[in-house]
Design a protein around this motif. Structure first.
Motif, PDB file in Angstrom:
ATOM      1  N   ASP A  11     -58.354 -16.650 -51.734  1.00 29.30           N
ATOM      2  CA  ASP A  11     -59.840 -16.073 -51.267  1.00 29.30           C
ATOM      3  C   ASP A  11     -59.677 -16.055 -50.119  1.00 29.30           C
ATOM      4  O   ASP A  11     -59.958 -17.376 -49.396  1.00 29.30           O
ATOM      5  N   ASN A  37     -55.358 -16.615 -47.328  1.00 30.04           N
ATOM      6  CA  ASN A  37     -54.494 -15.458 -46.746  1.00 30.04           C
ATOM      7  C   ASN A  37     -53.320 -15.057 -47.742  1.00 30.04           C
ATOM      8  O   ASN A  37     -53.086 -15.798 -48.719  1.00 30.04           O
ATOM      9  N   ASP A  56     -57.771 -12.684 -54.839  1.00 31.82           N
ATOM     10  CA  ASP A  56     -58.936 -12.003 -54.203  1.00 31.82           C
ATOM     11  C   ASP A  56     -58.340 -10.141 -54.285  1.00 31.82           C
ATOM     12  O   ASP A  56     -57.083 -10.488 -53.478  1.00 31.82           O
ATOM     13  N   ILE A  57     -59.129  -9.417 -54.087  1.00 32.17           N
ATOM     14  CA  ILE A  57     -58.293  -7.962 -53.825  1.00 32.17           C
ATOM     15  C   ILE A  57     -58.146  -8.272 -51.815  1.00 32.17           C
ATOM     16  O   ILE A  57     -57.649  -7.597 -51.195  1.00 32.17           O
ATOM     17  N   ASN A  58     -59.098  -8.275 -50.661  1.00 30.76           N
ATOM     18  CA  ASN A  58     -58.981  -7.808 -50.643  1.00 30.76           C
ATOM     19  C   ASN A  58     -58.945  -8.684 -49.112  1.00 30.76           C
ATOM     20  O   ASN A  58     -59.479  -9.585 -48.779  1.00 30.76           O
ATOM     21  N   THR A  63     -53.461  -8.047 -49.699  1.00 30.98           N
ATOM     22  CA  THR A  63     -53.846  -7.794 -50.570  1.00 30.98           C
ATOM     23  C   THR A  63     -53.419  -8.548 -52.083  1.00 30.98           C
ATOM     24  O   THR A  63     -52.438  -8.919 -51.700  1.00 30.98           O
ATOM     25  N   THR A  84     -63.104  -9.956 -58.023  1.00 35.59           N
ATOM     26  CA  THR A  84     -62.846  -8.987 -56.660  1.00 35.59           C
ATOM     27  C   THR A  84     -64.713  -8.388 -56.723  1.00 35.59           C
ATOM     28  O   THR A  84     -65.324  -8.425 -57.963  1.00 35.59           O
ATOM     29  N   TYR A  86     -65.016  -5.007 -56.139  1.00 33.22           N
ATOM     30  CA  TYR A  86     -64.409  -3.250 -56.165  1.00 33.22           C
ATOM     31  C   TYR A  86     -64.727  -3.412 -57.164  1.00 33.22           C
ATOM     32  O   TYR A  86     -63.822  -3.692 -58.573  1.00 33.22           O
ATOM     33  N   PHE A  91     -59.163   1.308 -57.920  1.00 31.68           N
ATOM     34  CA  PHE A  91     -58.420  -0.227 -57.994  1.00 31.68           C
ATOM     35  C   PHE A  91     -58.941  -0.352 -59.268  1.00 31.68           C
ATOM     36  O   PHE A  91     -57.681  -1.709 -59.632  1.00 31.68           O
TER      37      PHE A  91
END
Length: 214
Positions: A11, A37, A56-58, A63, A84, A86, A91
């Motif tokens: 994350d 990352n 995490d997605i973002n 990603t 997430t 989202y 998604f």
């Protein structure tokens, strides 16, 4: 035993990353180095082959979805859980298509993460209730309708989503405008939409993610 379950958490928010890792460690999971990352997460997954990766997605560089796809291409055995904020249909659909083990919203209590990890270890899919509701009530009914469209009709729907006019579509597909209009009429009927060009265009904008990947 939890200590036999090797878990990676990735994350890009350091506080969230630390909080979740601490919680997992407190529950005796074998939590390896965290990643801030996607590229770092990918390196750790490939080198250490954790049982579970909570992503995490973002994230920067890659990603969460890109990490999962690259790992699947390399036939990594790790099971993936998306954690997430989202809730958008696009998604949810991507998560389903990647055949991940779990999809949880960040505001869920920790017991849900434990339940998701256990389901993943058993080879099952586990998701937040809201995820299931979005898929069952918003995505699945539209996917069923899309399946009734012919390949030609799907092509025209994609072009409508790109804001192409009937004349532009006719030129691109080397067919007559009248043929395009007939296709439009059939598409509206199959999707059970109100008559009129605006209703079809509106539908394509709301459901773009659903048919662009079919």
């Amino acid at each position: 035993m939890n200590k036999n379950v090797k878990i990676l958490v990735a994350d890009d928010h350091p506080m969230l990353l630390k909080g979740l890792r601490d919680e997992l460690i407190e529950h005796n999971y074998n939590v390896i180095e965290g990643a801030v990352n996607g590229a770092k997460a990918l390196d750790i997954i490939i080198s250490q082959n954790p049982d579970i990766a909570i992503l995490d997605i973002n994230m920067p560089l890659l990603t969460g979805f890109e990490v999962i796809k690259k790992c699947q291409e390399k036939s990594v055995n790790t099971r993936f859980i998306i954690l997430t904020s989202y809730k958008e249909k696009g998604f949810v659909l991507k998560a389903k298509k990647l055949n991940i083990a779990g999809y949880l919203l960040k505001d869920e209590p920790f017991i849900e993460i434990k339940n998701c990890i256990q389901a993943a270890l058993n080879g099952d899919f586990y998701a937040s209730k809201e995820f299931d509701e979005i898929f069952s009530n918003e995505i699945s009914p539209q996917l069923k309708k899309i399946k009734f469209l012919s390949p030609s009709e799907r092509t025209i729907v994609r072009l409508i989503a790109q804001e192409k006019s009937s004349k532009e579509i006719a030129n691109l597909l080397s067919i007559s405008v009248r043929t395009v209009q007939k296709h439009r009429s059939n598409i509206i009927s199959k999707l059970d939409l109100p008559n009129g060009a605006e209703s079809l265009f509106g539908w394509t904008q709301q459901n773009k993610e659903l048919f662009l990947t079919l």
